[in-house]
Design a protein around this motif. Structure first.
Motif, mmCIF file in Angstrom:
data_model
loop_
_atom_site.group_PDB
_atom_site.id
_atom_site.type_symbol
_atom_site.label_atom_id
_atom_site.label_comp_id
_atom_site.label_asym_id
_atom_site.label_seq_id
_atom_site.Cartn_x
_atom_site.Cartn_y
_atom_site.Cartn_z
ATOM 1 N N LEU A 89 -13.018 2.114 8.486
ATOM 2 C CA LEU A 89 -12.382 1.327 7.431
ATOM 3 C C LEU A 89 -11.181 2.059 6.836
ATOM 4 N N SER A 90 -11.231 3.382 6.836
ATOM 5 C CA SER A 90 -10.122 4.154 6.259
ATOM 6 C C SER A 90 -8.814 3.865 6.982
ATOM 7 N N GLN A 91 -8.909 3.505 8.252
ATOM 8 C CA GLN A 91 -7.706 3.234 9.036
ATOM 9 C C GLN A 91 -7.189 1.814 8.825
ATOM 10 N N GLU A 92 -7.955 0.995 8.115
ATOM 11 C CA GLU A 92 -7.567 -0.389 7.870
ATOM 12 C C GLU A 92 -6.910 -0.595 6.506
ATOM 13 N N LEU A 93 -6.779 0.478 5.724
ATOM 14 C CA LEU A 93 -6.156 0.355 4.405
ATOM 15 C C LEU A 93 -4.690 -0.033 4.588
ATOM 16 N N PRO A 94 -4.280 -1.160 4.006
ATOM 17 C CA PRO A 94 -2.897 -1.614 4.208
ATOM 18 C C PRO A 94 -1.865 -0.660 3.599
ATOM 19 N N ASP A 95 -0.690 -0.650 4.181
ATOM 20 C CA ASP A 95 0.422 0.113 3.621
ATOM 21 C C ASP A 95 0.827 -0.514 2.293
ATOM 22 N N LEU A 96 1.447 0.298 1.467
ATOM 23 C CA LEU A 96 1.915 -0.187 0.169
ATOM 24 C C LEU A 96 3.194 -0.999 0.310
ATOM 25 N N PRO A 97 3.344 -2.025 -0.526
ATOM 26 C CA PRO A 97 4.627 -2.714 -0.567
ATOM 27 C C PRO A 97 5.679 -1.783 -1.184
ATOM 28 N N GLU A 98 6.930 -2.079 -0.934
ATOM 29 C CA GLU A 98 8.032 -1.219 -1.374
ATOM 30 C C GLU A 98 8.001 -0.941 -2.877
ATOM 31 N N ARG A 99 7.571 -1.919 -3.686
ATOM 32 C CA ARG A 99 7.585 -1.727 -5.143
ATOM 33 C C ARG A 99 6.666 -0.588 -5.596
ATOM 34 N N TYR A 100 5.766 -0.174 -4.734
ATOM 35 C CA TYR A 100 4.872 0.938 -5.059
ATOM 36 C C TYR A 100 5.164 2.173 -4.210
ATOM 37 N N ALA A 101 6.365 2.266 -3.702
ATOM 38 C CA ALA A 101 6.725 3.373 -2.804
ATOM 39 C C ALA A 101 6.505 4.729 -3.460
ATOM 40 N N ASP A 102 6.770 4.841 -4.752
ATOM 41 C CA ASP A 102 6.537 6.099 -5.456
ATOM 42 C C ASP A 102 5.231 5.964 -6.239
ATOM 43 N N ALA A 103 4.127 6.143 -5.531
ATOM 44 C CA ALA A 103 2.810 5.882 -6.101
ATOM 45 C C ALA A 103 2.561 6.653 -7.398
ATOM 46 N N ALA A 104 2.979 7.902 -7.467
ATOM 47 C CA ALA A 104 2.701 8.718 -8.644
ATOM 48 C C ALA A 104 3.364 8.153 -9.899
ATOM 49 N N ASP A 105 4.489 7.462 -9.736
ATOM 50 C CA ASP A 105 5.190 6.908 -10.893
ATOM 51 C C ASP A 105 4.814 5.465 -11.195
ATOM 52 N N SER A 106 4.364 4.729 -10.195
ATOM 53 C CA SER A 106 4.164 3.294 -10.372
ATOM 54 C C SER A 106 2.700 2.858 -10.341
ATOM 55 N N MET A 107 1.788 3.791 -10.091
ATOM 56 C CA MET A 107 0.381 3.440 -9.960
ATOM 57 C C MET A 107 -0.472 4.359 -10.829
ATOM 58 N N GLU A 108 -1.711 3.935 -11.088
ATOM 59 C CA GLU A 108 -2.641 4.738 -11.874
ATOM 60 C C GLU A 108 -3.416 5.679 -10.954
ATOM 61 N N GLN A 109 -3.461 6.953 -11.308
ATOM 62 C CA GLN A 109 -4.231 7.901 -10.508
ATOM 63 C C GLN A 109 -5.696 7.857 -10.919
ATOM 64 N N VAL A 110 -6.575 7.924 -9.926
ATOM 65 C CA VAL A 110 -8.010 7.999 -10.171
ATOM 66 C C VAL A 110 -8.382 9.475 -10.047
ATOM 67 N N HIS A 111 -8.412 10.152 -11.181
ATOM 68 C CA HIS A 111 -8.609 11.603 -11.197
ATOM 69 C C HIS A 111 -10.000 12.025 -10.731
ATOM 70 N N GLU A 112 -10.968 11.122 -10.799
ATOM 71 C CA GLU A 112 -12.331 11.466 -10.374
ATOM 72 C C GLU A 112 -12.440 11.617 -8.861
ATOM 73 N N CYS A 113 -11.489 11.077 -8.124
ATOM 74 C CA CYS A 113 -11.519 11.204 -6.665
ATOM 75 C C CYS A 113 -11.111 12.625 -6.279
ATOM 76 N N GLN A 114 -11.770 13.156 -5.252
ATOM 77 C CA GLN A 114 -11.486 14.513 -4.809
ATOM 78 C C GLN A 114 -10.108 14.634 -4.177
ATOM 79 N N SER A 115 -9.626 13.560 -3.607
ATOM 80 C CA SER A 115 -8.297 13.530 -3.001
ATOM 81 C C SER A 115 -7.404 12.673 -3.886
ATOM 82 N N PRO A 116 -6.083 12.878 -3.803
ATOM 83 C CA PRO A 116 -5.200 12.058 -4.634
ATOM 84 C C PRO A 116 -5.291 10.579 -4.255
ATOM 85 N N LEU A 117 -5.729 9.781 -5.191
ATOM 86 C CA LEU A 117 -5.821 8.336 -4.979
ATOM 87 C C LEU A 117 -5.133 7.653 -6.148
ATOM 88 N N PHE A 118 -4.259 6.714 -5.802
ATOM 89 C CA PHE A 118 -3.556 5.923 -6.801
ATOM 90 C C PHE A 118 -3.867 4.461 -6.541
#
Length: 148
Positions: free
Chosen positions: A30-59
């Motif tokens: 399933l990890s390989q089926e995660l869709p790519d982000l649309p252009e409006r979210y290209a800079d995830a760190a600035d345009s999305m909410e980070q889920v700090h509880e995840c061990q890896s960076p997830l926005f």
């Protein structure tokens, strides 16, 4: 499990139908089926909410369509997680596959601990499962904020 949208219920059934080792493999697929982000979210760190509880960076970002009454408005989910974090990407893919396009009311009705029914407790650490719970909590918070 009651109160799950159909596609999320189907994923829960898929996971519960196989053994613990196969559940991890299914998560990795399933990890390989995660869709790519649309252009409006290209800079995830600035345009999305980070889920700090995840061990890896997830926005994540949540969009709720206009037009219908608040509970009936479709929800759209967007996730950014690095390819080298397949477990995190797999959790995000479960959320996307199971909830994207569902109504705000249906997303908010998902039990906070639905992930227990996936049976991943034997395959991944409790810390990773807390990350998945945090993803759902953040999704619900954003849906509430956008439909208030």
């Amino acid at each position: 499990m009651a109160d799950l949208p159909p596609r999320l219920a189907e994923l829960v059934e898929d996971f519960s139908a196989v053994g613990p080792k196969d559940r991890l493999q299914l998560l990795l697929e399933l990890s390989q089926e995660l869709p790519d982000l649309p252009e409006r979210y290209a800079d995830a760190a600035d345009s999305m909410e980070q889920v700090h509880e995840c061990q890896s960076p997830l926005f994540l970002a949540v969009e709720v369509e206009d037009g219908a009454a608040a509970p009936d408005r479709p929800v759209h989910l967007f996730f950014s997680a690095p390819p080298e974090a397949p477990t995190t990407r797999g959790f995000a893919s479960i959320m996307h596959t199971g909830l994207d396009g569902e109504s705000a009311a249906d997303v908010l009705a998902v039990p906070d601990d639905f992930y227990v029914a996936l049976g991943l407790g034997q395959a991944v650490s409790p810390l990773r499962l807390r990350g998945m719970a945090a993803m759902l909590a953040r999704i619900k918070n954003q849906v509430r904020a956008r439909t208030a």
